[in-house]
Design a protein around this motif. Structure first.
Motif, PDB file in Angstrom:
ATOM      1  N   LYS A  97       1.658   4.278  -9.958  1.00  0.00           N
ATOM      2  CA  LYS A  97       2.196   5.222 -10.408  1.00  0.00           C
ATOM      3  C   LYS A  97       1.469   4.255 -11.763  1.00  0.00           C
ATOM      4  O   LYS A  97       2.113   3.071 -12.552  1.00  0.00           O
ATOM      5  CB  LYS A  97       2.856   6.330 -10.600  1.00  0.00           C
ATOM      6  N   ASP A  98      -0.194   4.320 -12.648  1.00  0.00           N
ATOM      7  CA  ASP A  98      -0.359   4.193 -14.000  1.00  0.00           C
ATOM      8  C   ASP A  98      -0.834   2.793 -13.516  1.00  0.00           C
ATOM      9  O   ASP A  98      -1.028   2.051 -15.065  1.00  0.00           O
ATOM     10  CB  ASP A  98       1.381   4.410 -14.690  1.00  0.00           C
ATOM     11  N   TYR A 103      -4.839  -2.512  -7.685  1.00  0.00           N
ATOM     12  CA  TYR A 103      -4.380  -2.190  -6.198  1.00  0.00           C
ATOM     13  C   TYR A 103      -4.142  -3.388  -5.757  1.00  0.00           C
ATOM     14  O   TYR A 103      -4.752  -3.704  -5.716  1.00  0.00           O
ATOM     15  CB  TYR A 103      -4.702  -0.806  -6.221  1.00  0.00           C
ATOM     16  N   LYS A 118      -1.575   5.422  -3.096  1.00  0.00           N
ATOM     17  CA  LYS A 118      -1.786   5.962  -4.390  1.00  0.00           C
ATOM     18  C   LYS A 118      -0.323   6.761  -4.583  1.00  0.00           C
ATOM     19  O   LYS A 118       0.020   7.528  -3.549  1.00  0.00           O
ATOM     20  CB  LYS A 118      -2.873   6.575  -5.179  1.00  0.00           C
ATOM     21  N   GLU A 119       0.903   5.991  -5.611  1.00  0.00           N
ATOM     22  CA  GLU A 119       1.879   6.754  -6.026  1.00  0.00           C
ATOM     23  C   GLU A 119       1.864   8.133  -7.353  1.00  0.00           C
ATOM     24  O   GLU A 119       0.967   7.195  -7.655  1.00  0.00           O
ATOM     25  CB  GLU A 119       3.091   5.138  -6.200  1.00  0.00           C
ATOM     26  N   VAL A 120       2.045   8.641  -6.876  1.00  0.00           N
ATOM     27  CA  VAL A 120       1.943   9.691  -7.744  1.00  0.00           C
ATOM     28  C   VAL A 120       3.579  10.128  -7.946  1.00  0.00           C
ATOM     29  O   VAL A 120       4.432   9.995  -7.124  1.00  0.00           O
ATOM     30  CB  VAL A 120       1.322  10.947  -6.971  1.00  0.00           C
ATOM     31  N   SER A 121       3.470  11.384  -9.309  1.00  0.00           N
ATOM     32  CA  SER A 121       4.659  11.999  -9.460  1.00  0.00           C
ATOM     33  C   SER A 121       6.012  11.137  -9.424  1.00  0.00           C
ATOM     34  O   SER A 121       7.083  11.980  -9.342  1.00  0.00           O
ATOM     35  CB  SER A 121       4.545  13.339  -8.639  1.00  0.00           C
ATOM     36  N   THR A 122       6.090   9.849 -10.161  1.00  0.00           N
ATOM     37  CA  THR A 122       6.633   9.747 -10.053  1.00  0.00           C
ATOM     38  C   THR A 122       7.801   9.305 -10.915  1.00  0.00           C
ATOM     39  O   THR A 122       7.690   9.859 -12.223  1.00  0.00           O
ATOM     40  CB  THR A 122       6.369   7.354 -10.114  1.00  0.00           C
ATOM     41  N   ASP A 178       8.439   3.171  -6.518  1.00  0.00           N
ATOM     42  CA  ASP A 178       9.644   4.395  -7.095  1.00  0.00           C
ATOM     43  C   ASP A 178      10.391   5.065  -5.833  1.00  0.00           C
ATOM     44  O   ASP A 178       9.548   6.026  -5.113  1.00  0.00           O
ATOM     45  CB  ASP A 178       8.402   5.158  -7.512  1.00  0.00           C
ATOM     46  N   SER A 226       9.004   8.926  -5.535  1.00  0.00           N
ATOM     47  CA  SER A 226       7.879   8.829  -5.892  1.00  0.00           C
ATOM     48  C   SER A 226       7.359  10.215  -5.206  1.00  0.00           C
ATOM     49  O   SER A 226       8.014  10.269  -4.077  1.00  0.00           O
ATOM     50  CB  SER A 226       6.840   7.993  -6.209  1.00  0.00           C
TER      51      SER A 226
END
Length: 833
Positions: free
Chosen positions: A368-369, A373, A388-392, A448, A451
């Motif tokens: 995330k952010d 990559y 992709k890592e999202v909503s961490t 995370d 996440s």
């Protein structure tokens, strides 16, 4: 060599790139065969040729082998057997006497460097000292990945174009003389033209370039790697080895002109006949070469024979009749060998499996952010997917010591006078109470824990930069099926299946990526473990797997997990999603893992200085954890040191063996693979990965100065891409001494449970894989599952192997560094050392 032929620039550059080190930048520090350029010829011939060409030590010294003999690490009967196989029974006494009483010169008359030595001999001019200082500064500045306060002025063009613009638009030139400036500014000048000025005779050009580039193989090898794989550095640069050599030759002309004026001549006019050498011509096999090879082979087979005897004479494992409590997949990494043993010891009803730690997840990963990559699968794979890592929920904290204000004159001075004093005090306390800090590499920060990951692709249009985000349903099915079938788990699933990746935490460690998972391109395996678990828990995936013959019960749940191998801790991902019944079982299993981790820490601690192994398990584990984040500890863990085995087969082949953390363990059930198709995939991965790890440790141990990185203590990070000793000099390839000082330099012994004829057919499918075995870079033994006989592969065929050792010392669990409750399942294990 290209003697008597016109100089073929591109052909010679290709040959040069082949022989240069293939070390990737620090972020992708994945192990490989240091002498990869020689892998197409037999190991003995290859190591001798490399030694004669480049001056490498490729074995231990004769004196070291004599000490090993005295210590019992080379057994008399094994040594005599090796001599008999190579020279006949009648030669045993003669060669034994030589090996015991002769001494050996440690100097090596290398071929490389003889031509360019003429500059120093004839003109008393050390071109390397003068040129390298400027060249390395330019390369370091151009390739810098974030250390420099100010970037290289021109980055939007190729390296040579950037140099031309830089030199044209600055007040102070890179060159001291007019001729080099004119040559640089002329776009029609080629590398061949420069070599005509410096060397003169085209028959000497190739030798000169090899001499020149192997005065700094670290920088040259790194640039060659970046040219071939631009993505190996995050902030990409457009540079080629040819451009770097062009600049180096310009600098040589410039310094020759500046130091000697018009007095100097091309090398061809002053070179003596003894300076002209064919680098690739095989020299005579000397008696000293033969002595070292006999000793090395005897050293290896003393160990191998003991291991094979343990496999042959171990007590058979009784088939379990009780229901499996849980199953756990670990990476094949040799550091997971002991944690598997302790997990099974504390819960004899569980089952453990080994498979490459990327778990079939072949993709890039973007936190995330994050701006960039990174690859989380074996380097030879070119990923087509992105997770992709999202909503961490993680909050990125900044540290005042790592802000740009520290770089400025006034604010930097203020910070140094205030925070600087506090930092010094804090550093002093770190000696007595090490803690995680901004200088630490912490494996659990890779992803995370709370996440979400974009594992599933629900639309073909969901892409980024040409990469598909997530996996389609069929792609997920393929990956889960491959891992389960290749390891042999296709039925009798336990309620809980743990998918355990691994990573490592350390502080002040430039080779941190070499401590993480090699199958994940030097990253922790947390994203892979969690993604595979998501796929295996997916209801639609299970429906399709059922049609392929793999029935996973509804009550079975997979849990992604990460094992920190330096701290001996575990983290479980998405455990809150477990069913109530499985949540209770998971709580019980956590206690098993905790005990296994403590016992594992104690076993590891016996090789660490300053840790009292007689302390309680809890105290030892705490000491190990403190050690991992100490700024003053050059050995946060010993990593793959002492690796020497790769066992591919069912767990019962080695479950009752104490392998001392020396074995890569890949689960495989020959009964599911009569034609060897699954085995082919396993060997194609295991040979280069495990063999590469083994050989980089081997060569870094036998010649740490030329093939390794020397001591860590004076290492300085150059541009976040490599390390050098001090503030300038060549980049160091290979491994530092603190990673290999306890390593026994043995070639990998791969042991496969399968019919010899199936294995022979399988290894011959891929020429790249076959050369590992036919050229004996890896030794191969097969366990015939029908006859239980051992077969050794040599000269293209399998022959029956009978061990000389037939008595195996046993030890009970209480002797395995820990005390455990006695029960019928805790049978003695064999000790293999």
């Amino acid at each position: 060599m290209s003697s008597k032929n016109a100089f073929r620039e591109e052909s010679v550059l290709k040959e040069l790139k082949h022989y240069l080190p293939a070390q990737a930048p620090l972020k992708d520090f994945v192990h490989h065969n240091t002498l990869h350029a020689f892998q197409d010829i037999p190991f003995e011939k290859a190591t001798r040729r490399a030694s004669k060409m480049f001056g490498y030590k490729t074995t231990l010294s004769l004196q070291e082998y004599q000490k090993l003999y005295a210590l019992g690490k080379i057994k008399k009967e094994i040594l005599e057997k090796v001599i008999e196989q190579r020279h006949g029974k009648s030669a045993i006494n003669e060669w034994s006497s030589k090996l015991h009483h002769k001494t050996e010169s440690t100097s090596i008359d290398k071929k490389i460097g003889k031509l360019r030595s003429v500059w120093k001999d004839h003109y008393h001019l050390d071109l390397d000292t003068i040129v390298h200082t400027t060249l390395f500064k330019i390369l370091n500045s151009y390739l810098d990945q974030g250390i420099a306060i100010n970037q290289f002025p021109v980055l939007d063009e190729s390296f040579l174009s950037s140099i031309r613009r830089f030199d044209k638009n600055t007040w102070i030139s890179l060159f001291k003389t007019d001729r080099s400036r004119r040559l640089l500014s002329n776009p029609n000048i080629t590398l061949t033209d420069l070599l005509h000025i410096i060397v003169g005779d085209e028959d000497l050009f190739e030798q000169y370039l090899f001499d020149q580039q192997f005065q700094h193989p670290g920088w040259s090898g790194l640039i060659s790697t970046i040219e071939d794989r631009p993505g190996s550095i995050l902030d990409r640069r457009n540079i080629t080895l040819k451009e770097m050599i062009f600049l180096e030759n310009l600098l040589e002309i410039d310094n020759l002109d500046n130091s000697l004026g018009k007095k100097w001549k091309p090398l061809c006019e002053i070179v003596q006949e003894h300076n002209k050498i064919d680098l690739f011509d095989d020299s005579e096999w000397l008696e000293s070469d033969e002595m070292l090879m006999i000793c090395q082979e005897a050293f290896e087979w003393t160990y191998y024979d003991n291991v094979l005897a343990g496999i042959k004479y171990q007590k058979p494992v009784v088939e379990k009749t009780e229901k499996t409590s849980f199953q756990a997949f670990f990476c094949i990494d040799d550091r997971e060998c002991s944690i598997r043993r302790y997990t099974e010891l504390f819960d004899p009803k569980c089952e453990t499996y080994g498979t490459p730690g990327h778990f079939g997840i072949d993709c890039y990963y973007q936190p995330k952010d994050a701006k960039f990559y990174t690859q989380i699968c074996p380097p030879p794979i070119t990923p087509k997917h992105l997770i992709k890592e999202v909503s961490t929920k993680r909050i990125q904290n900044s540290d005042v010591h790592f802000v740009k204000s520290t770089h400025y004159l006034f604010r930097g001075w203020i910070i140094a006078q205030t925070l600087g004093f506090w930092s010094a005090i804090k550093m002093m306390f770190n000696i007595f109470k090490p803690t995680l800090g901004p200088a630490s590499s912490y494996s659990f920060e890779h992803m995370d824990e709370f996440s979400l990951l974009t594992v599933e692709n629900r639309s073909k249009s969901h892409t980024k930069d040409g990469l598909q985000i997530g996996y389609t349903l069929n792609e997920m099915v393929d990956r889960v099926e491959m891992v389960l079938k290749s390891t042999g788990l296709v039925k009798d699933f336990a309620p809980l299946v743990y998918i355990i990746g691994h990573g490592a935490s350390s502080a002040n460690n430039t080779h941190y990526a070499g401590y993480d998972c090699g199958a994940c391109a030097g990253r922790p395996g947390s994203t892979n473990a969690r993604s595979f678990s998501y796929m295996a828990n997916h209801r639609s995936v299970r429906k399709k797997l059922k049609k392929r013959g793999i029935v996973i019960p509804d009550e079975t749940e997979f849990i992604g997990t990460l094992h920190d191998t330096t701290r001996d801790t575990l983290t479980f991902y998405d455990a809150e999603l477990l069913s109530p019944d499985n949540a209770k079982l998971h709580t019980k299993n956590i206690e098993v893992f905790k005990e296994a981790l403590k016992a594992n820490a104690k076993e590891r601690s016996r090789r660490f200085f300053y840790i009292n192994t007689d302390s309680s398990l809890e105290k030892i584990q705490k000491k190990v954890q403190d050690r991992s984040v100490s700024l003053f500890e050059p050995r946060p863990e010993l990593n793959h040191a002492t690796n020497s085995l790769c066992i591919i087969g069912r767990r019962h082949v080695n479950r009752k063996l104490f392998l001392d953390r020396r074995a890569f363990l890949n689960s495989y059930d020959y009964r599911l693979d009569p034609e060897g198709h699954l085995l082919l995939n396993i060997i194609n991965a295991a040979a280069p990965v495990c063999g590469g790890i083994n050989l980089e440790y081997y060569f870094s141990r036998v010649d740490n100065e030329k093939l390794g990185a020397g001591s860590k203590l004076p290492h300085n990070v150059m541009g976040l891409i490599g390390v050098a000793n001090g503030f300038e000099g060549d980049l160091r390839p290979g491994l530092p001494w603190q990673m290999v000082e306890l390593h026994d330099p043995l070639r990998l012994l791969m042991i496969i449970e399968q019919l010899p004829e199936v294995v022979l057919k399988t290894i011959q499918v891929s020429p790249q894989t076959y050369e590992w075995f036919i050229n004996e870079w890896i030794q191969l033994v097969v366990i015939d599952p029908v006859s239980h006989q051992l077969y050794h592969f040599k000269n293209g065929e399998f022959n029956l192997y009978n061990t000389l050792e037939n008595k195996i010392k046993t030890m009970v669990p209480e002797e395995l560094f820990i005390q455990v409750e006695k029960s019928s399942e805790n049978l003695p294990v064999f000790q293999i050392i």
